[in-house]
Scaffold this motif. Sequence first.
Motif, short mmCIF file in Angstrom:
data_model
loop_
_atom_site.label_atom_id
_atom_site.label_comp_id
_atom_site.label_asym_id
_atom_site.label_seq_id
_atom_site.Cartn_x
_atom_site.Cartn_y
_atom_site.Cartn_z
N GLU A 1 25.54 32.31 -6.72
CA GLU A 1 24.08 32.46 -6.73
C GLU A 1 23.48 31.67 -5.57
O GLU A 1 23.95 30.59 -5.25
N VAL A 2 22.44 32.24 -4.99
CA VAL A 2 21.70 31.57 -3.93
C VAL A 2 20.24 31.52 -4.37
O VAL A 2 19.66 32.55 -4.71
N MET A 3 19.68 30.33 -4.37
CA MET A 3 18.29 30.16 -4.81
C MET A 3 17.40 29.88 -3.61
O MET A 3 17.75 29.06 -2.76
N PHE A 4 16.27 30.55 -3.58
CA PHE A 4 15.30 30.38 -2.50
C PHE A 4 14.01 29.85 -3.10
O PHE A 4 13.48 30.41 -4.06
N ASN A 5 13.53 28.78 -2.53
CA ASN A 5 12.34 28.12 -3.06
C ASN A 5 11.33 27.94 -1.93
O ASN A 5 11.45 27.03 -1.12
N PHE A 6 10.36 28.84 -1.87
CA PHE A 6 9.29 28.75 -0.89
C PHE A 6 8.48 27.51 -1.22
O PHE A 6 8.13 27.28 -2.36
N GLY A 7 8.19 26.70 -0.25
CA GLY A 7 7.54 25.43 -0.50
C GLY A 7 6.11 25.54 -1.00
O GLY A 7 5.29 26.27 -0.43
N GLN A 8 5.85 24.83 -2.07
CA GLN A 8 4.49 24.76 -2.61
C GLN A 8 3.53 24.25 -1.55
O GLN A 8 2.42 24.75 -1.41
N VAL A 9 3.97 23.26 -0.77
CA VAL A 9 3.08 22.71 0.24
C VAL A 9 2.77 23.72 1.33
O VAL A 9 1.71 23.66 1.95
N ASP A 10 3.69 24.66 1.55
CA ASP A 10 3.43 25.69 2.55
C ASP A 10 2.21 26.53 2.16
O ASP A 10 1.36 26.84 2.98
N VAL A 11 2.14 26.88 0.89
CA VAL A 11 0.99 27.66 0.41
C VAL A 11 -0.25 26.77 0.33
O VAL A 11 -1.33 27.14 0.78
N TYR A 12 -0.09 25.61 -0.23
CA TYR A 12 -1.20 24.68 -0.41
C TYR A 12 -1.83 24.30 0.94
O TYR A 12 -3.02 24.50 1.16
N PHE A 13 -1.03 23.76 1.83
CA PHE A 13 -1.56 23.31 3.12
C PHE A 13 -1.98 24.48 4.01
O PHE A 13 -3.00 24.41 4.69
#
Length: 128
Positions: A15-27
């Motif tokens: 399995e490969v998990m991808f986690n788009f950064g919360q700060v990317d959306v927030y900032f």
Amino acid sequence: MDIQRELRRMRSLEEVMFNFGQVDVYFSYYYKTYKMEEPIDLDGIAREYVRFVAQLDTRARKTVMGIYPSVPHDEYQRTTLCKYAIVDEEVAEKIPDHDLSLQVRQERVRRFNQVLKTTCEEYGIYFA
């Protein structure tokens, strides 16, 4: 990092998990909307992110994780944006209070996660 090269190197992954950064959306939202005074297409960003994950060549199950809202209390939002140099104090003061509220930030995150989820379903990618 070249993700595709790393995936080829680690062929035995389950399995490969991808986690788009919360700060990317927030900032990014405040930077584009208030500093650059340009619209930001968070829906489009979510869709393109999942499309990127979908095109990666791997036998491993792909999982895209949802993001969570920024944690600082409403009254610290302007300070946080300034401390991280997303906007300066002059710009921060122009941001309406309602757009800094946890409720509005949560709505933005819920929308982003819903687009992630829907797009993942279209591509047969797991969403967590």
